[in-house]
Design a protein around this motif. Structure first.
Motif, PDB file in Angstrom:
ATOM      1  N   SER A   1       0.838  -1.206   0.000  1.00 29.38           N
ATOM      2  CA  SER A   1       0.000   0.000   0.000  1.00 29.38           C
ATOM      3  C   SER A   1       0.867   1.248   0.000  1.00 29.38           C
ATOM      4  N   ASN A   2       0.430   2.269  -0.780  1.00 31.99           N
ATOM      5  CA  ASN A   2       1.133   3.550  -0.794  1.00 31.99           C
ATOM      6  C   ASN A   2       0.949   4.324   0.506  1.00 31.99           C
ATOM      7  N   GLU A   3      -0.001   3.888   1.329  1.00 31.09           N
ATOM      8  CA  GLU A   3      -0.218   4.557   2.611  1.00 31.09           C
ATOM      9  C   GLU A   3       0.924   4.287   3.592  1.00 31.09           C
ATOM     10  N   ILE A   4       1.658   3.211   3.377  1.00 27.42           N
ATOM     11  CA  ILE A   4       2.745   2.851   4.284  1.00 27.42           C
ATOM     12  C   ILE A   4       4.026   3.553   3.833  1.00 27.42           C
ATOM     13  N   LYS A   5       4.592   4.375   4.709  1.00 27.83           N
ATOM     14  CA  LYS A   5       5.796   5.154   4.391  1.00 27.83           C
ATOM     15  C   LYS A   5       7.061   4.492   4.920  1.00 27.83           C
ATOM     16  N   ASN A   6       6.971   3.851   6.062  1.00 32.73           N
ATOM     17  CA  ASN A   6       8.130   3.146   6.603  1.00 32.73           C
ATOM     18  C   ASN A   6       7.660   2.031   7.533  1.00 32.73           C
ATOM     19  N   LEU A   7       8.626   1.164   7.901  1.00 30.71           N
ATOM     20  CA  LEU A   7       8.265  -0.046   8.656  1.00 30.71           C
ATOM     21  C   LEU A   7       9.410  -0.416   9.591  1.00 30.71           C
ATOM     22  N   MET A   8       9.049  -0.906  10.777  1.00 26.08           N
ATOM     23  CA  MET A   8      10.035  -1.434  11.715  1.00 26.08           C
ATOM     24  C   MET A   8       9.452  -2.700  12.342  1.00 26.08           C
ATOM     25  N   ALA A   9      10.272  -3.773  12.445  1.00 22.59           N
ATOM     26  CA  ALA A   9       9.814  -5.021  13.054  1.00 22.59           C
ATOM     27  C   ALA A   9      10.983  -5.678  13.766  1.00 22.59           C
ATOM     28  N   PHE A  10      10.695  -6.381  14.841  1.00 21.85           N
ATOM     29  CA  PHE A  10      11.728  -7.132  15.561  1.00 21.85           C
ATOM     30  C   PHE A  10      11.036  -8.208  16.390  1.00 21.85           C
ATOM     31  N   PRO A  11      11.764  -9.313  16.660  1.00 24.54           N
ATOM     32  CA  PRO A  11      11.180 -10.366  17.510  1.00 24.54           C
ATOM     33  C   PRO A  11      11.257  -9.980  18.982  1.00 24.54           C
ATOM     34  N   VAL A  12      10.149 -10.138  19.680  1.00 31.96           N
ATOM     35  CA  VAL A  12      10.121  -9.845  21.115  1.00 31.96           C
ATOM     36  C   VAL A  12      10.468 -11.107  21.902  1.00 31.96           C
ATOM     37  N   VAL A  13       9.856 -12.220  21.508  1.00 33.58           N
ATOM     38  CA  VAL A  13      10.131 -13.508  22.136  1.00 33.58           C
ATOM     39  C   VAL A  13      10.274 -14.552  21.035  1.00 33.58           C
ATOM     40  N   SER A  14      11.330 -15.378  21.098  1.00 33.74           N
ATOM     41  CA  SER A  14      11.535 -16.440  20.116  1.00 33.74           C
ATOM     42  C   SER A  14      11.632 -17.782  20.831  1.00 33.74           C
ATOM     43  N   GLU A  15      10.771 -18.724  20.442  1.00 32.66           N
ATOM     44  CA  GLU A  15      10.799 -20.080  20.986  1.00 32.66           C
ATOM     45  C   GLU A  15      10.821 -21.071  19.818  1.00 32.66           C
ATOM     46  N   LYS A  16      10.949 -22.360  20.141  1.00 31.42           N
ATOM     47  CA  LYS A  16      11.023 -23.380  19.099  1.00 31.42           C
ATOM     48  C   LYS A  16       9.719 -23.492  18.317  1.00 31.42           C
ATOM     49  N   THR A  17       8.608 -23.284  19.014  1.00 30.68           N
ATOM     50  CA  THR A  17       7.296 -23.496  18.375  1.00 30.68           C
ATOM     51  C   THR A  17       6.633 -22.206  17.908  1.00 30.68           C
ATOM     52  N   PHE A  18       7.141 -21.059  18.309  1.00 30.28           N
ATOM     53  CA  PHE A  18       6.518 -19.802  17.896  1.00 30.28           C
ATOM     54  C   PHE A  18       7.531 -18.673  17.987  1.00 30.28           C
ATOM     55  N   ILE A  19       7.166 -17.544  17.361  1.00 30.69           N
ATOM     56  CA  ILE A  19       7.937 -16.320  17.474  1.00 30.69           C
ATOM     57  C   ILE A  19       6.966 -15.148  17.581  1.00 30.69           C
ATOM     58  N   LEU A  20       7.186 -14.277  18.564  1.00 29.08           N
ATOM     59  CA  LEU A  20       6.317 -13.115  18.795  1.00 29.08           C
ATOM     60  C   LEU A  20       7.000 -11.886  18.223  1.00 29.08           C
ATOM     61  N   VAL A  21       6.368 -11.241  17.241  1.00 30.14           N
ATOM     62  CA  VAL A  21       6.969 -10.132  16.507  1.00 30.14           C
ATOM     63  C   VAL A  21       6.186  -8.848  16.752  1.00 30.14           C
ATOM     64  N   ALA A  22       6.924  -7.753  16.983  1.00 30.91           N
ATOM     65  CA  ALA A  22       6.320  -6.421  17.077  1.00 30.91           C
ATOM     66  C   ALA A  22       6.506  -5.725  15.742  1.00 30.91           C
ATOM     67  N   LEU A  23       5.407  -5.234  15.154  1.00 30.11           N
ATOM     68  CA  LEU A  23       5.424  -4.594  13.843  1.00 30.11           C
ATOM     69  C   LEU A  23       4.922  -3.161  13.983  1.00 30.11           C
ATOM     70  N   PHE A  24       5.711  -2.177  13.467  1.00 27.01           N
ATOM     71  CA  PHE A  24       5.352  -0.763  13.566  1.00 27.01           C
ATOM     72  C   PHE A  24       5.370  -0.133  12.185  1.00 27.01           C
ATOM     73  N   LEU A  25       4.391   0.748  11.917  1.00 28.50           N
ATOM     74  CA  LEU A  25       4.266   1.367  10.598  1.00 28.50           C
ATOM     75  C   LEU A  25       4.024   2.864  10.724  1.00 28.50           C
ATOM     76  N   ASN A  26       4.651   3.629   9.837  1.00 30.19           N
ATOM     77  CA  ASN A  26       4.404   5.074   9.666  1.00 30.19           C
ATOM     78  C   ASN A  26       4.718   5.882  10.924  1.00 30.19           C
ATOM     79  N   LYS A  27       6.003   6.155  11.095  1.00 31.86           N
ATOM     80  CA  LYS A  27       6.437   7.006  12.200  1.00 31.86           C
ATOM     81  C   LYS A  27       6.316   8.476  11.804  1.00 31.86           C
ATOM     82  N   SER A  28       5.999   9.323  12.778  1.00 31.08           N
ATOM     83  CA  SER A  28       5.921  10.762  12.541  1.00 31.08           C
ATOM     84  C   SER A  28       6.785  11.492  13.556  1.00 31.08           C
ATOM     85  N   VAL A  29       7.061  12.781  13.299  1.00 26.52           N
ATOM     86  CA  VAL A  29       7.862  13.594  14.213  1.00 26.52           C
ATOM     87  C   VAL A  29       7.069  13.851  15.490  1.00 26.52           C
ATOM     88  N   THR A  30       7.739  13.725  16.625  1.00 26.54           N
ATOM     89  CA  THR A  30       7.119  14.013  17.923  1.00 26.54           C
ATOM     90  C   THR A  30       8.015  14.980  18.683  1.00 26.54           C
TER      91      THR A  30
END
Length: 746
Positions: free
Chosen positions: A471-500
């Motif tokens: 989608s053209n609405e998405i300007k940028n993206l950040m993702a990283f694993p929060v918890v990684s195990e043998k049977t699953f992985i928990l990922v945090a996904l962030f989209l569209n950062k702005s100035v604060t």
């Protein structure tokens, strides 16, 4: 009799016959004897209540003036001498007005020396600080119970007032003989609570009647007989020194305040002193703050002035019983100090906060938390005026914790959309929490493979990398694993950062990763705790239902009764527009209404025939037993269940038990429970009777409105007849019904 002994004690100056006669066996048969004893004593002052304009029984003045009971009060009282000094068009605050009286029977009233009104009026915050000594009924000015005691104490010199206003609306001066009492324009006297409430000796009236108390304890004393039973809520009050104070103790303190002449007063220069201190503190701080090079020194000055003024006001009150204004002078210190400190630091409020809290998100998260909490929890939900129980919608709070926590993290980072995603090894995924819907337009499968193969943070700030999103609405993206195990992985996904205000770029950086990783771990802990709490709450509620059904097992064929009465009570609570949390509370508490039956012997509880009087007296103990079982709990559900268990057998006309309370003196939860319980008892089959037809049951319910049941609640119940019918059929007992049937919600 022992009553004669009290009423004829030599030297006893006054007594109040404000007696809870239900404590004395067969007292209703002895009105004549009581009246004779009062008349013989010749020194008894009785109390009565004025009806106020807010009460539904209030009457027009012309009707009240012809009321025989009111005429007895006026004829006994020698009257207040009125001296009109000024004739203002308006004055404020005016004397409180009555609209009818509630008093003893005429036989008892006419035997007293005189009578005084017992009304107590709290301030707007619900705390009783004043005693009102005069009220107006039509054109008559009548004295309060404490004022009548003072008049009798000083040998009946008479009461004199100087009035202000076109129709004597206000009192400028109040005297008993030559003794002047400092009152406000509305006749209110500040009560001196520096004398402890327990400084007056107390004796059980029943013990006195039984001869267990030496009557010499009352000789030469003012004796006040009053109600102290917390169950009779009308005459219990909140005071500055106690959460539960019986009305007769407030009257006793009023009398003591006047006799000891320890009056609490506002300074005669109250407003002038306030203006002086505001000017003094404002000028001093404005002049001295610029002279200090370090903010610490100016802070010490402001703190010193603040503490000094608090100390002075405390000492003036303690020594002279004079009240000084604290609000405005202390507010002046805080406001002027804050304004001057910010002005002379050479930085704006925004720059000062940014310098102190650089790269911190505390303030931002606090603001967002306040907004979210104001959405989830209304003030009316937290403090419910309809009940004695504090109700908090913890269910909704716990259920929405994941969304709330995740939204706070995204807001603090200036991110418009994101998700916390659990990827399983079989290729499936689960959204734990999300904000916005842009995450749906990302390539989740590619992100999952990237996190599995390379756990380092993924940062995409180039819109040309279209493989990650569609989608053209998405300007940028950040993702990283929060918890990684043998049977699953928990990922945090962030989209569209702005100035604060805490980040000067709209691109994701490694600083954002560090902050987001820390916040994400805290979010997981909060989300897990909320889910555990939800599961625990559900287990507790089911345990309550199972316990209630096990009790029902003793005298009913199935456990569906507890489900029906719970739902019926919810119908009434919703119908009178109680807040949603309180409706849930009543429905959760209702199943335990008959828990007291656990102590009733089977030969009585299960008896198919008519109970003897002795057996019925035993049955009547189950509300008190149930309340004893449930008392002392910190759980809001069990607190509400205690009220329901104790009062669900009370009847609107006073024919119920255990206390025989009437009308609005029965707590709301008890009145709601009575409607639900009686309806189900009529409409359900029992071992000793068949079920009554549904429509016939409603006819009986209507006939009991104003008798056994609150007519307003009955009307609400009938207006919601279609909902009641659905509940009736959903939980209806059948030949196949078992004790522990636990059907889905209706």
């Amino acid at each position: 009799s022992p009553l004669d002994k009290i009423l004829s004690i030599p030297g006893a100056k006054e007594k109040l016959s404000k007696i809870e006669l239900s404590e004395i066996k067969n007292a209703c048969d002895y009105d004549g004897h009581l009246a004779k004893s009062i008349s013989k004593a010749e020194n008894v002052i009785l109390g009565y209540y004025f009806l106020t304009e807010q009460e539904k029984d209030a009457m027009p003045d012309e009707i009240v003036e012809n009321d025989p009971k009111y005429r007895i009060i006026v004829d006994q009282f020698q009257g207040i001498t009125v001296r009109k000094t000024q004739n203002y068009e308006k004055c404020f605050p005016p004397i409180k007005c009555g609209h009818g009286v509630e008093t003893s029977t005429e036989q008892i009233s006419v035997s007293a020396l005189t009578q005084g009104f017992l009304n107590i009026f709290p301030d707007t915050d619900g705390v009783v600080r004043k005693s009102y000594l005069v009220m107006k009924q039509g054109s008559d000015l009548l004295a309060s119970f404490p004022l009548q005691i003072l008049n009798a104490y000083y040998k009946m010199p008479g009461i004199t007032v100087e009035t202000v206003g076109k129709s004597d609306e206000c009192i400028k001066n109040l005297k008993v003989g030559d003794f002047e009492i400092p009152v406000d324009l509305d006749s209110s006297l500040l009560i001196n609570y520096t004398r402890k409430l327990d400084s007056f000796p107390e004796y059980s009236f029943v013990d006195v009647l039984d001869g267990k108390v030496d009557v010499k304890n009352f000789q030469g004393k003012i004796v006040i007989v009053g109600i102290s039973d917390p169950g009779l809520m009308r005459d219990n009050w909140i005071t500055p020194v106690s959460d539960v104070t019986p009305g007769f103790k407030i009257h006793a303190l009023t009398v003591a305040t006047c006799i000891e002449r320890r009056f609490v007063q506002k300074s005669g220069y109250f407003d002038a002193l306030s203006a002086f201190f505001i000017f003094f503190f404002g000028t001093l701080i404005t002049f001295l703050v610029p002279l200090f090079k370090k903010p610490l020194y100016s802070g010490i000055l402001a703190t010193f002035l603040f503490v000094s003024y608090l100390t002075v006001t405390h000492l003036v009150f303690k020594i002279k019983l004079i009240v000084l204004n604290m609000t405005y002078p202390l507010s002046c210190i805080v406001i002027v100090y804050t304004a001057e400190t910010l002005r002379h630091t050479g930085a704006s409020l925004k720059r000062a906060i940014k310098k102190i809290f650089e790269k911190e998100i505390a303030l931002k998260m606090l603001g967002e938390t306040q907004k979210e909490l104001s959405r989830l929890v209304r003030i009316s939900d937290v403090f419910c005026p309809s009940s004695t129980t504090i109700v908090f919608d913890s269910d909704r709070m716990m259920e929405e914790t994941p969304v709330l926590t995740w939204k706070l993290i995204l807001t603090s980072l200036g991110i418009s959309s994101g998700a916390l995603i659990l990827f399983n090894n079989d290729g499936s995924f689960q959204i734990i929490a999300s904000t916005g819907n842009l995450w749906e337009k990302t390539n989740l499968d590619l992100i999952r493979k990237r996190m599995e193969n390379d756990p380092t943070p993924l940062i995409i700030n180039r819109t040309s990398d279209r493989q990650w999103f569609s989608s053209n609405e998405i300007k940028n993206l950040m993702a990283f694993p929060v918890v990684s195990e043998k049977t699953f992985i928990l990922v945090a996904l962030f989209l569209n950062k702005s100035v604060t205000e805490f980040s000067e770029t709209d691109k994701f950086t490694t600083d954002d990763v560090k902050l987001a990783q820390t916040s994400a771990l805290q979010a997981i802990i909060a989300i897990q705790n909320s889910k555990l709490n939800v599961a625990l709450k559900q287990a507790q509620l089911e345990t309550i239902f199972r316990l209630a059904m096990s009790i029902e097992c003793r005298d009913r064929e199935t456990g569906l009764h507890v489900h029906r009465v719970s739902e019926y009570a919810g119908v009434v609570a919703e119908g009178i527009q109680l807040p949603e949390p309180e409706v849930k509370l009543i429905k959760s508490s209702m199943p335990l209404h008959d828990i007291g039956k656990i102590a009733i012997p089977d030969n009585i509880l299960l008896k198919p025939g008519r109970l003897t009087d002795q057996e019925f007296e035993i049955i009547k103990k189950h509300p008190v037993i149930g309340a004893k079982v449930l008392e002392g709990s910190s759980s809001s559900i069990l607190q509400a269940a205690r009220i329901i268990a104790l009062y669900h057998q009370e009847r609107y006309n006073g024919s119920g038990y255990p206390y025989g309370l009437k009308e609005k003196n029965i707590p709301l939860y008890g009145r709601i429970a009575a409607v639900a319980d009686i309806f189900d008892a009529l409409a359900s089959k029992r071992s000793y009777k068949e079920a009554i037809d549904f429509d016939k049951t409603f006819e009986i319910l209507v006939s009991e409105a104003g008798k056994a049941l609150d007519p307003d609640l009955v009307k609400v119940f009938i207006d919601r007849k279609e909902i009641v019918l659905k509940i009736y059929h959903h939980y209806r007992e059948t030949p196949d019904s078992s004790l522990f049937d636990y059907p889905a919600k209706a």
